[in-house]
Design an enzyme around this catalytic site. Sequence first.
Site, PDB file in Angstrom:
ATOM      1  N   ASP A  21      29.261 -30.965  40.133  1.00 12.04           N
ATOM      2  CA  ASP A  21      30.458 -31.079  39.294  1.00 12.04           C
ATOM      3  C   ASP A  21      30.278 -31.911  38.026  1.00 12.04           C
ATOM      4  OD1 ASP A  21      32.100 -29.448  40.868  1.00 12.04           O
ATOM      5  OD2 ASP A  21      32.437 -31.086  42.287  1.00 12.04           O
ATOM      6  N   GLY A  60      34.884 -26.381  40.291  1.00 10.78           N
ATOM      7  CA  GLY A  60      35.264 -27.573  39.552  1.00 10.78           C
ATOM      8  C   GLY A  60      36.775 -27.723  39.564  1.00 10.78           C
TER       9      GLY A  60
END
Lengths: 412, 412
Positions: free
Chosen positions: A149, A194
Amino acid sequence: MLKGNAIVGQSGGPTAAINATLAGVIRGALAAECIGTVYGMRNGIEGLLEERVVDLGKLFGSEDDLKILEQTPAAALGSCRKKLPKPDSEDGADKELYRRLFEILEGLNIRYFFYIGGNDSMDTVAKLSVYAEKAGVEMRIVGVPKTIDNDLALTDHTPGFGSAAKYIATTMSEIIRDCSVYKVKAVTIVEIMGRDAGWLTASSAIGRVVNGFSPDYVYLPERSFDMESFYSDIEKAFEKHPNVVVAVSEGLRFADGRYVGEGTQSGVTDAFGHKYLAGTGKALEMSVREHFGCKARSVELNLPQRCAGHLISLTDIEESVKIGRSAVEAAVTGVSGVVMVFRRAEGEKYVCEIDSASVRGIANVTRYVPDEFITEDNNNVTDSCCEYLLPLIKGEYPIKYRDGMPVHAIIE
Amino acid sequence: MLKGNAIVGQSGGPTAAINATLAGVIRGALAAECIGTVYGMRNGIEGLLEERVVDLGKLFGSEDDLKILEQTPAAALGSCRKKLPKPDSEDGADKELYRRLFEILEGLNIRYFFYIGGNDSMDTVAKLSVYAEKAGVEMRIVGVPKTIDNDLALTDHTPGFGSAAKYIATTMSEIIRDCSVYKVKAVTIVEIMGRDAGWLTASSAIGRVVNGFSPDYVYLPERSFDMESFYSDIEKAFEKHPNVVVAVSEGLRFADGRYVGEGTQSGVTDAFGHKYLAGTGKALEMSVREHFGCKARSVELNLPQRCAGHLISLTDIEESVKIGRSAVEAAVTGVSGVVMVFRRAEGEKYVCEIDSASVRGIANVTRYVPDEFITEDNNNVTDSCCEYLLPLIKGEYPIKYRDGMPVHAIIE
């Protein structure tokens, strides 16, 4: 010099580079004169509490074995999502957990403790450090970051992100090729991981500075999503070409805070059935079909984003190995309660240095895509964003194949 | 020797190898003394009717350019899905279409016509051949197969299938790695393309004969799907390990003919909302969650299966180039109305030869996975199936990268 054994664990979600960091830790620990046996805990702190450990020096005795480990996706030692209680908890069960944990570590004569993980895992590192200090246990405890991420504080970027970004940029360029073959009006929506930070979704745009083509629009979770602006964006794109491709983050929300995947502001809300049916991409696919009456489809990049070991960034893997090794070197010099971080040197040429920082500054904090990386229209990333991202995907790791498939290291 | 120009088109769904075949046709045509200009039609027969053609000799003048074309996924010339009317149609518009088509071809002095596509495209080749013969047009018309589905008759396998199979086998092994990191009971359902034939889904099992791990079960559309057997299969897998992974074809149907993705026989039918919401994987994910109360997720491999140019099989690409070139060589020797096919030589060693066959035997026929490749329990493929598949995924094409991304050839 503190003499004793070392142990290393992996925690949190898998990445394609977390084993490269493990290989770095193993190399560093085997090379350190003050370190004897290098143990690996199975399934992180959870497995450690069950005394499930392996001797990594025996399992990865040769450089060839370590190279295979480097190219193996997902945590080879297994992972866990266990959250430790507060180190100063007065609860009996909590106290017993810490007592037992350090008893097991003492039984293995562990003086060096390494934990590879995301910001939840750094919370574990912080708590263990506090407990050890309070209890007067002589142990160097060091965290090594990993997450696809790229949303950890203090570090320029995270190990594992570059490989995920390379997979996303490449796959997006292939999807754009695929979508371009017909002349029929169509919208393709690509949903990318994400939930809070848009780094991975932003990576879908890298092709723009490499080969000149990228999605028409890129919508990040850092901006609230507006259905009317989205329709208007697509109309503008149709003026240029029939095949519109957009990248969306799985975590897109409307201004009122609802996830786009939960329902939309358009008339198709009723069609969703149960909430868990529609992801962001699927919800937008249905809205587009309804609004434009054209062909619409969605592609969820899903698990391959984080485990596509066959398409890993050489830069990412080399850095991931190096940060693991540096963690050991830092611990040997005496630091503890820290997390290793990347610092990017100023200047045009990409240079990445490794440093350490207090683990308390990284645990439970999210680093978002900054304003200067998002266009004013809120529907794309800037060129400076692509330039930040580009060095991280460069280079191809020389994958070893057998019979047409990449070889993986498996710890039974 | 028939002298004149050549034209080539691409049609049907994209693959990662259809441009390799185009590169083979270009090489063969440029090398043939009797062939002058090598034209490419944009968007197949549809673009040809609009006289949208390019000079491929000029666009791909060097071996370096052709190599980039080989590694570019999806039809570089563009594609179409146009179905031609019957060549003996007495309908005025139909007659005019054929007249106009051959007028355009005559204007370009085309004597060699190559069409790369699936079985719908071979229908086009068959019709054009009949019309040309009837009209006394001197033109060699040759089809070259492509489809990731591997479901064409007469040929041992199809160009493009090996690369898709390599992507699926590799991605499946990575997903299995990813799923193995936690100890929590979970079922992961991977949905793979192939509505009628199960060749692609079968490819997810290749890992079994390479590295010893593959999905717990593989369900093909050649067998009707039974929800109770499915639950019982999963129960058995849970006795062995907590992380169950299954591969399912998008085209699975119940015994009564309904697609699994349309609804299930379990109690969750009402949860589906509109039909288009649930694919096969999503429907089974919901059923498993309801039945077992455990973690369940689904992954749809989606477009990357057919356009992942970064992970192409060297065997597939080399054969795809060769069959394109062989099509030109066959046409030059005088054949027409044929399709090029692969024949696998008998014996342990994999040897693939190229031949031609009447195009009428391939158009509109589907080749299914045979009974001997499916286990008696109907929930997996046999080792002999894996052995048939394995040679097709072998070898890695040396992809050319620039700045971390594969380079693509784009015809503007």
